[in-house]
Design a protein around this motif. Structure first.
Motif, PDB file in Angstrom:
ATOM      1  N   ALA A  36      13.906 -60.741  60.528  1.00  0.00           N
ATOM      2  CA  ALA A  36      14.191 -61.356  59.231  1.00  0.00           C
ATOM      3  C   ALA A  36      15.462 -60.783  58.599  1.00  0.00           C
ATOM      4  N   GLY A  37      16.065 -59.791  59.258  1.00  0.00           N
ATOM      5  CA  GLY A  37      17.303 -59.217  58.754  1.00  0.00           C
ATOM      6  C   GLY A  37      17.138 -57.929  57.968  1.00  0.00           C
ATOM      7  N   PHE A  38      15.924 -57.393  57.925  1.00  0.00           N
ATOM      8  CA  PHE A  38      15.702 -56.128  57.230  1.00  0.00           C
ATOM      9  C   PHE A  38      16.093 -54.971  58.145  1.00  0.00           C
ATOM     10  N   GLU A  39      16.524 -53.879  57.542  1.00  0.00           N
ATOM     11  CA  GLU A  39      16.731 -52.645  58.291  1.00  0.00           C
ATOM     12  C   GLU A  39      15.385 -51.931  58.313  1.00  0.00           C
ATOM     13  N   VAL A  40      14.890 -51.596  59.501  1.00  0.00           N
ATOM     14  CA  VAL A  40      13.543 -51.041  59.626  1.00  0.00           C
ATOM     15  C   VAL A  40      13.587 -49.667  60.283  1.00  0.00           C
ATOM     16  N   ILE A  41      12.856 -48.748  59.665  1.00  0.00           N
ATOM     17  CA  ILE A  41      12.651 -47.408  60.207  1.00  0.00           C
ATOM     18  C   ILE A  41      11.158 -47.298  60.477  1.00  0.00           C
ATOM     19  N   TYR A  42      10.784 -46.844  61.660  1.00  0.00           N
ATOM     20  CA  TYR A  42       9.376 -46.679  62.005  1.00  0.00           C
ATOM     21  C   TYR A  42       9.068 -45.183  62.060  1.00  0.00           C
ATOM     22  N   SER A  43       8.003 -44.782  61.399  1.00  0.00           N
ATOM     23  CA  SER A  43       7.691 -43.353  61.276  1.00  0.00           C
ATOM     24  C   SER A  43       7.159 -42.718  62.550  1.00  0.00           C
ATOM     25  N   GLY A  44       6.574 -43.525  63.428  1.00  0.00           N
ATOM     26  CA  GLY A  44       5.830 -42.965  64.549  1.00  0.00           C
ATOM     27  C   GLY A  44       4.407 -42.679  64.098  1.00  0.00           C
ATOM     28  N   LEU A  45       3.582 -42.276  65.033  1.00  0.00           N
ATOM     29  CA  LEU A  45       2.151 -42.062  64.765  1.00  0.00           C
ATOM     30  C   LEU A  45       1.852 -40.717  64.107  1.00  0.00           C
ATOM     31  N   HIS A  46       0.695 -40.665  63.485  1.00  0.00           N
ATOM     32  CA  HIS A  46       0.070 -39.413  63.006  1.00  0.00           C
ATOM     33  C   HIS A  46       0.921 -38.632  62.018  1.00  0.00           C
ATOM     34  N   ARG A  47       1.507 -39.312  61.070  1.00  0.00           N
ATOM     35  CA  ARG A  47       2.334 -38.643  60.072  1.00  0.00           C
ATOM     36  C   ARG A  47       1.483 -38.197  58.883  1.00  0.00           C
ATOM     37  N   ALA A  48       1.794 -37.036  58.365  1.00  0.00           N
ATOM     38  CA  ALA A  48       1.136 -36.525  57.160  1.00  0.00           C
ATOM     39  C   ALA A  48       1.721 -37.252  55.957  1.00  0.00           C
ATOM     40  N   PRO A  49       0.966 -37.362  54.871  1.00  0.00           N
ATOM     41  CA  PRO A  49       1.501 -38.014  53.673  1.00  0.00           C
ATOM     42  C   PRO A  49       2.848 -37.430  53.235  1.00  0.00           C
ATOM     43  N   GLU A  50       2.986 -36.108  53.270  1.00  0.00           N
ATOM     44  CA  GLU A  50       4.247 -35.488  52.856  1.00  0.00           C
ATOM     45  C   GLU A  50       5.405 -35.917  53.762  1.00  0.00           C
ATOM     46  N   GLU A  51       5.153 -36.112  55.048  1.00  0.00           N
ATOM     47  CA  GLU A  51       6.210 -36.582  55.953  1.00  0.00           C
ATOM     48  C   GLU A  51       6.653 -37.994  55.576  1.00  0.00           C
ATOM     49  N   ILE A  52       5.707 -38.824  55.191  1.00  0.00           N
ATOM     50  CA  ILE A  52       6.026 -40.194  54.783  1.00  0.00           C
ATOM     51  C   ILE A  52       6.846 -40.165  53.488  1.00  0.00           C
ATOM     52  N   VAL A  53       6.441 -39.315  52.554  1.00  0.00           N
ATOM     53  CA  VAL A  53       7.180 -39.170  51.294  1.00  0.00           C
ATOM     54  C   VAL A  53       8.608 -38.717  51.584  1.00  0.00           C
ATOM     55  N   GLN A  54       8.756 -37.682  52.414  1.00  0.00           N
ATOM     56  CA  GLN A  54      10.094 -37.160  52.740  1.00  0.00           C
ATOM     57  C   GLN A  54      10.965 -38.240  53.381  1.00  0.00           C
ATOM     58  N   ALA A  55      10.403 -38.983  54.324  1.00  0.00           N
ATOM     59  CA  ALA A  55      11.177 -40.037  54.993  1.00  0.00           C
ATOM     60  C   ALA A  55      11.570 -41.131  54.008  1.00  0.00           C
ATOM     61  N   THR A  56      10.667 -41.493  53.103  1.00  0.00           N
ATOM     62  CA  THR A  56      10.964 -42.521  52.104  1.00  0.00           C
ATOM     63  C   THR A  56      12.131 -42.093  51.226  1.00  0.00           C
ATOM     64  N   VAL A  57      12.097 -40.838  50.778  1.00  0.00           N
ATOM     65  CA  VAL A  57      13.144 -40.317  49.901  1.00  0.00           C
ATOM     66  C   VAL A  57      14.456 -40.137  50.669  1.00  0.00           C
ATOM     67  N   GLN A  58      14.406 -39.497  51.819  1.00  0.00           N
ATOM     68  CA  GLN A  58      15.622 -39.200  52.575  1.00  0.00           C
ATOM     69  C   GLN A  58      16.316 -40.457  53.085  1.00  0.00           C
ATOM     70  N   GLU A  59      15.537 -41.446  53.485  1.00  0.00           N
ATOM     71  CA  GLU A  59      16.123 -42.685  54.018  1.00  0.00           C
ATOM     72  C   GLU A  59      16.460 -43.687  52.917  1.00  0.00           C
ATOM     73  N   ASP A  60      16.089 -43.362  51.664  1.00  0.00           N
ATOM     74  CA  ASP A  60      16.388 -44.205  50.511  1.00  0.00           C
ATOM     75  C   ASP A  60      15.962 -45.656  50.764  1.00  0.00           C
ATOM     76  N   VAL A  61      14.706 -45.828  51.151  1.00  0.00           N
ATOM     77  CA  VAL A  61      14.221 -47.164  51.481  1.00  0.00           C
ATOM     78  C   VAL A  61      13.854 -47.947  50.225  1.00  0.00           C
ATOM     79  N   ASP A  62      13.927 -49.256  50.343  1.00  0.00           N
ATOM     80  CA  ASP A  62      13.515 -50.165  49.271  1.00  0.00           C
ATOM     81  C   ASP A  62      12.018 -50.439  49.346  1.00  0.00           C
ATOM     82  N   VAL A  63      11.501 -50.467  50.573  1.00  0.00           N
ATOM     83  CA  VAL A  63      10.118 -50.857  50.818  1.00  0.00           C
ATOM     84  C   VAL A  63       9.450 -49.836  51.727  1.00  0.00           C
ATOM     85  N   LEU A  64       8.252 -49.415  51.328  1.00  0.00           N
ATOM     86  CA  LEU A  64       7.411 -48.561  52.165  1.00  0.00           C
ATOM     87  C   LEU A  64       6.178 -49.360  52.536  1.00  0.00           C
TER      88      LEU A  64
END
Length: 139
Positions: A36-64
């Protein structure tokens, strides 16, 4: 024709949190979002909530997009939202949850600030359109 604000590329993080090892749906959604034209980052499996938060902030995503089938959504999703709030990133991030979520839990997630819950059978077109219409405006 130049690229205007409406045509900017929407950045999405598709995240698998906790011990849930089923990621086929996350891969399907990632592919559909890319198509659809979105830039997508995939976290991989078994991520802790803090890892998801860090990736969201560091990658400056619009959508989680949180994909969770383990039944731990009632504890893991609130932890992610709390972490995003601590970093001041919650207001600028459209948070979606996908998985098998009981109705009463869906209501609680929406009250916490999850924008939308997509269950089994949700159409890719519906998800893509929802993201296009609701992704936060960026400057």
């Amino acid at each position: 024709m130049g690229v205007d604000q409406e045509q900017r590329q929407i950045r999405c993080l598709v995240a698998k949190v906790g011990l849930d090892g089923h990621d086929r749906g996350a891969h399907v959604i990632s592919r559909a979002f890319r198509d659809a034209g979105f830039e997508v980052i995939y976290s991989g499996l078994h991520r802790a909530p803090e890892e998801i938060v860090q990736a969201t902030v560091q990658e400056d995503v619009d959508v989680l997009g949180i994909s969770i089938l383990s039944g731990a959504h009632d504890t893991l999703v609130p932890e992610i939202i709390e972490g995003l709030e601590e970093y001041g990133a919650f207001e600028d991030t459209l948070v979606l949850v996908g998985g098998i979520i009981p109705d009463e839990d869906e209501t609680e997630l929406l009250e916490l600030g999850v924008a939308r819950v997509f269950g089994p059978g949700a159409s890719m077109d519906e998800m893509i359109e929802y993201v296009r219409e609701n992704a936060p405006e960026r400057e």
